[in-house]
Design a protein around this motif. Sequence first.
Motif, PDB file in Angstrom:
ATOM      1  N   MET A  62       0.824  -1.212   0.000  1.00  0.00           N
ATOM      2  CA  MET A  62       0.000   0.000   0.000  1.00  0.00           C
ATOM      3  C   MET A  62       0.856   1.259   0.000  1.00  0.00           C
ATOM      4  O   MET A  62       0.389   2.339  -0.338  1.00  0.00           O
ATOM      5  CB  MET A  62      -0.955   0.011   1.201  1.00  0.00           C
ATOM      6  CG  MET A  62      -1.924  -1.148   1.253  1.00  0.00           C
ATOM      7  SD  MET A  62      -2.906  -1.350  -0.231  1.00  0.00           S
ATOM      8  CE  MET A  62      -2.205  -2.840  -0.919  1.00  0.00           C
ATOM      9  N   ASN A  63       2.149   1.112   0.347  1.00  0.00           N
ATOM     10  CA  ASN A  63       3.067   2.251   0.297  1.00  0.00           C
ATOM     11  C   ASN A  63       3.190   2.839  -1.105  1.00  0.00           C
ATOM     12  O   ASN A  63       3.572   3.994  -1.250  1.00  0.00           O
ATOM     13  CB  ASN A  63       4.470   1.834   0.769  1.00  0.00           C
ATOM     14  CG  ASN A  63       4.618   1.939   2.255  1.00  0.00           C
ATOM     15  OD1 ASN A  63       4.223   2.914   2.867  1.00  0.00           O
ATOM     16  ND2 ASN A  63       5.181   0.912   2.849  1.00  0.00           N
ATOM     17  N   LEU A  64       2.899   2.040  -2.112  1.00  0.00           N
ATOM     18  CA  LEU A  64       3.054   2.507  -3.482  1.00  0.00           C
ATOM     19  C   LEU A  64       2.202   3.733  -3.795  1.00  0.00           C
ATOM     20  O   LEU A  64       2.566   4.543  -4.628  1.00  0.00           O
ATOM     21  CB  LEU A  64       2.725   1.384  -4.466  1.00  0.00           C
ATOM     22  CG  LEU A  64       3.683   0.200  -4.461  1.00  0.00           C
ATOM     23  CD1 LEU A  64       3.162  -0.900  -5.374  1.00  0.00           C
ATOM     24  CD2 LEU A  64       5.073   0.632  -4.886  1.00  0.00           C
ATOM     25  N   PHE A  65       1.065   3.863  -3.121  1.00  0.00           N
ATOM     26  CA  PHE A  65       0.181   4.988  -3.447  1.00  0.00           C
ATOM     27  C   PHE A  65      -0.435   5.676  -2.232  1.00  0.00           C
ATOM     28  O   PHE A  65      -0.822   6.840  -2.310  1.00  0.00           O
ATOM     29  CB  PHE A  65      -0.951   4.515  -4.364  1.00  0.00           C
ATOM     30  CG  PHE A  65      -1.923   3.589  -3.692  1.00  0.00           C
ATOM     31  CD1 PHE A  65      -3.066   4.077  -3.077  1.00  0.00           C
ATOM     32  CD2 PHE A  65      -1.682   2.224  -3.645  1.00  0.00           C
ATOM     33  CE1 PHE A  65      -3.944   3.223  -2.442  1.00  0.00           C
ATOM     34  CE2 PHE A  65      -2.559   1.371  -3.020  1.00  0.00           C
ATOM     35  CZ  PHE A  65      -3.696   1.868  -2.416  1.00  0.00           C
ATOM     36  N   ALA A  66      -0.554   4.993  -1.115  1.00  0.00           N
ATOM     37  CA  ALA A  66      -1.372   5.504  -0.018  1.00  0.00           C
ATOM     38  C   ALA A  66      -0.756   6.698   0.704  1.00  0.00           C
ATOM     39  O   ALA A  66      -1.484   7.572   1.161  1.00  0.00           O
ATOM     40  CB  ALA A  66      -1.694   4.384   0.963  1.00  0.00           C
ATOM     41  N   ARG A  67       0.553   6.779   0.821  1.00  0.00           N
ATOM     42  CA  ARG A  67       1.146   7.960   1.467  1.00  0.00           C
ATOM     43  C   ARG A  67       0.801   9.215   0.692  1.00  0.00           C
ATOM     44  O   ARG A  67       0.503  10.254   1.271  1.00  0.00           O
ATOM     45  CB  ARG A  67       2.660   7.818   1.573  1.00  0.00           C
ATOM     46  CG  ARG A  67       3.070   6.950   2.700  1.00  0.00           C
ATOM     47  CD  ARG A  67       4.534   7.032   2.983  1.00  0.00           C
ATOM     48  NE  ARG A  67       4.876   5.962   3.903  1.00  0.00           N
ATOM     49  CZ  ARG A  67       6.084   5.776   4.368  1.00  0.00           C
ATOM     50  NH1 ARG A  67       7.058   6.572   4.009  1.00  0.00           N
ATOM     51  NH2 ARG A  67       6.321   4.790   5.201  1.00  0.00           N
ATOM     52  N   SER A  68       0.831   9.109  -0.610  1.00  0.00           N
ATOM     53  CA  SER A  68       0.465  10.256  -1.440  1.00  0.00           C
ATOM     54  C   SER A  68      -0.990  10.646  -1.231  1.00  0.00           C
ATOM     55  O   SER A  68      -1.323  11.824  -1.209  1.00  0.00           O
ATOM     56  CB  SER A  68       0.695   9.940  -2.920  1.00  0.00           C
ATOM     57  OG  SER A  68       2.041   9.623  -3.134  1.00  0.00           O
ATOM     58  N   LEU A  69      -1.854   9.639  -1.069  1.00  0.00           N
ATOM     59  CA  LEU A  69      -3.268   9.934  -0.814  1.00  0.00           C
ATOM     60  C   LEU A  69      -3.443  10.692   0.496  1.00  0.00           C
ATOM     61  O   LEU A  69      -4.291  11.581   0.598  1.00  0.00           O
ATOM     62  CB  LEU A  69      -4.088   8.646  -0.767  1.00  0.00           C
ATOM     63  CG  LEU A  69      -4.369   7.934  -2.078  1.00  0.00           C
ATOM     64  CD1 LEU A  69      -5.194   6.673  -1.821  1.00  0.00           C
ATOM     65  CD2 LEU A  69      -5.084   8.837  -3.044  1.00  0.00           C
ATOM     66  N   GLY A  70      -2.674  10.344   1.507  1.00  0.00           N
ATOM     67  CA  GLY A  70      -2.751  11.046   2.787  1.00  0.00           C
ATOM     68  C   GLY A  70      -2.326  12.497   2.660  1.00  0.00           C
ATOM     69  O   GLY A  70      -2.970  13.398   3.198  1.00  0.00           O
ATOM     70  N   GLY A  71      -1.245  12.733   1.927  1.00  0.00           N
ATOM     71  CA  GLY A  71      -0.814  14.108   1.691  1.00  0.00           C
ATOM     72  C   GLY A  71      -1.826  14.881   0.876  1.00  0.00           C
ATOM     73  O   GLY A  71      -2.110  16.056   1.151  1.00  0.00           O
ATOM     74  N   LEU A  72      -2.393  14.225  -0.119  1.00  0.00           N
ATOM     75  CA  LEU A  72      -3.414  14.870  -0.956  1.00  0.00           C
ATOM     76  C   LEU A  72      -4.655  15.213  -0.139  1.00  0.00           C
ATOM     77  O   LEU A  72      -5.196  16.320  -0.234  1.00  0.00           O
ATOM     78  CB  LEU A  72      -3.783  13.948  -2.124  1.00  0.00           C
ATOM     79  CG  LEU A  72      -4.801  14.479  -3.114  1.00  0.00           C
ATOM     80  CD1 LEU A  72      -4.270  15.717  -3.830  1.00  0.00           C
ATOM     81  CD2 LEU A  72      -5.156  13.400  -4.129  1.00  0.00           C
ATOM     82  N   ALA A  73      -5.112  14.273   0.685  1.00  0.00           N
ATOM     83  CA  ALA A  73      -6.277  14.536   1.538  1.00  0.00           C
ATOM     84  C   ALA A  73      -6.004  15.708   2.478  1.00  0.00           C
ATOM     85  O   ALA A  73      -6.866  16.568   2.684  1.00  0.00           O
ATOM     86  CB  ALA A  73      -6.637  13.282   2.331  1.00  0.00           C
ATOM     87  N   SER A  74      -4.789  15.762   3.021  1.00  0.00           N
ATOM     88  CA  SER A  74      -4.420  16.863   3.904  1.00  0.00           C
ATOM     89  C   SER A  74      -4.416  18.190   3.150  1.00  0.00           C
ATOM     90  O   SER A  74      -4.908  19.208   3.652  1.00  0.00           O
ATOM     91  CB  SER A  74      -3.044  16.589   4.515  1.00  0.00           C
ATOM     92  OG  SER A  74      -2.685  17.621   5.403  1.00  0.00           O
ATOM     93  N   ASP A  75      -3.875  18.193   1.947  1.00  0.00           N
ATOM     94  CA  ASP A  75      -3.844  19.422   1.141  1.00  0.00           C
ATOM     95  C   ASP A  75      -5.249  19.896   0.775  1.00  0.00           C
ATOM     96  O   ASP A  75      -5.531  21.088   0.794  1.00  0.00           O
ATOM     97  CB  ASP A  75      -3.024  19.208  -0.131  1.00  0.00           C
ATOM     98  CG  ASP A  75      -1.535  19.065   0.145  1.00  0.00           C
ATOM     99  OD1 ASP A  75      -1.087  19.403   1.261  1.00  0.00           O
ATOM    100  OD2 ASP A  75      -0.815  18.601  -0.764  1.00  0.00           O
ATOM    101  N   ILE A  76      -6.118  18.954   0.444  1.00  0.00           N
ATOM    102  CA  ILE A  76      -7.496  19.319   0.073  1.00  0.00           C
ATOM    103  C   ILE A  76      -8.218  19.937   1.270  1.00  0.00           C
ATOM    104  O   ILE A  76      -8.897  20.966   1.133  1.00  0.00           O
ATOM    105  CB  ILE A  76      -8.250  18.089  -0.471  1.00  0.00           C
ATOM    106  CG1 ILE A  76      -7.695  17.716  -1.849  1.00  0.00           C
ATOM    107  CG2 ILE A  76      -9.752  18.352  -0.542  1.00  0.00           C
ATOM    108  CD1 ILE A  76      -8.172  16.373  -2.372  1.00  0.00           C
ATOM    109  N   THR A  77      -8.073  19.320   2.441  1.00  0.00           N
ATOM    110  CA  THR A  77      -8.745  19.881   3.613  1.00  0.00           C
ATOM    111  C   THR A  77      -8.109  21.195   4.050  1.00  0.00           C
ATOM    112  O   THR A  77      -8.804  22.089   4.534  1.00  0.00           O
ATOM    113  CB  THR A  77      -8.762  18.888   4.798  1.00  0.00           C
ATOM    114  OG1 THR A  77      -7.434  18.486   5.089  1.00  0.00           O
ATOM    115  CG2 THR A  77      -9.617  17.680   4.478  1.00  0.00           C
ATOM    116  N   ALA A  78      -6.802  21.343   3.850  1.00  0.00           N
ATOM    117  CA  ALA A  78      -6.129  22.595   4.205  1.00  0.00           C
ATOM    118  C   ALA A  78      -6.573  23.736   3.301  1.00  0.00           C
ATOM    119  O   ALA A  78      -6.658  24.886   3.738  1.00  0.00           O
ATOM    120  CB  ALA A  78      -4.620  22.417   4.130  1.00  0.00           C
ATOM    121  N   LYS A  79      -6.851  23.419   2.069  1.00  0.00           N
ATOM    122  CA  LYS A  79      -7.283  24.464   1.133  1.00  0.00           C
ATOM    123  C   LYS A  79      -8.587  25.104   1.603  1.00  0.00           C
ATOM    124  O   LYS A  79      -8.785  26.304   1.457  1.00  0.00           O
ATOM    125  CB  LYS A  79      -7.460  23.861  -0.268  1.00  0.00           C
ATOM    126  CG  LYS A  79      -7.709  24.880  -1.339  1.00  0.00           C
ATOM    127  CD  LYS A  79      -7.706  24.228  -2.707  1.00  0.00           C
ATOM    128  CE  LYS A  79      -7.889  25.263  -3.789  1.00  0.00           C
ATOM    129  NZ  LYS A  79      -7.878  24.659  -5.118  1.00  0.00           N
TER     130      LYS A  79
END
Length: 144
Positions: A39-56
């Motif tokens: 799951m490391n292949l994609f999931a860390r990026s999803l966490g950063g993306l989710a954080s960026d979306i909520t931060a926006k």
Amino acid sequence: GFCFGVELTMNNIIAPYLFDQFSLRLDIAGILASCFGLMNLFARSLGGLASDITAKRFGMRGRLWCLWIIQTTEGVLCVIMGRLSFTLPGTLVVMIFFSTLVQMAEGASYAVTPYVSKRSLGIVSGFVGAGGNAGSTITQAIFF
């Protein structure tokens, strides 16, 4: 650093758990356990993306809520996985979702890290990662 310790602990115990709990051959248990790390292949990026979306939309409060929601859901899935000790397919499905959330929490943690101290970013990043490593070592020494 909670999520980093969870990842290391799971990487160390999931194959023996599958071997013991479901009477699998060790090589099969190892192959199935590797799904956790994949799951490391994609999931860390999803966490950063989710954080960026909520931060926006919500600023730093959004980042922190995102991290809290991910880690709380991760904890719930960990409990569910422990309760599914009678079904291998159920355990594997929950394990994959659990792993995805563990890796997402790591990405969301590092999305918060630069805002703790811009001047000491390297130190803070080191503590985030090292805290998880230390927690994992202590957890394994006490419980496993």
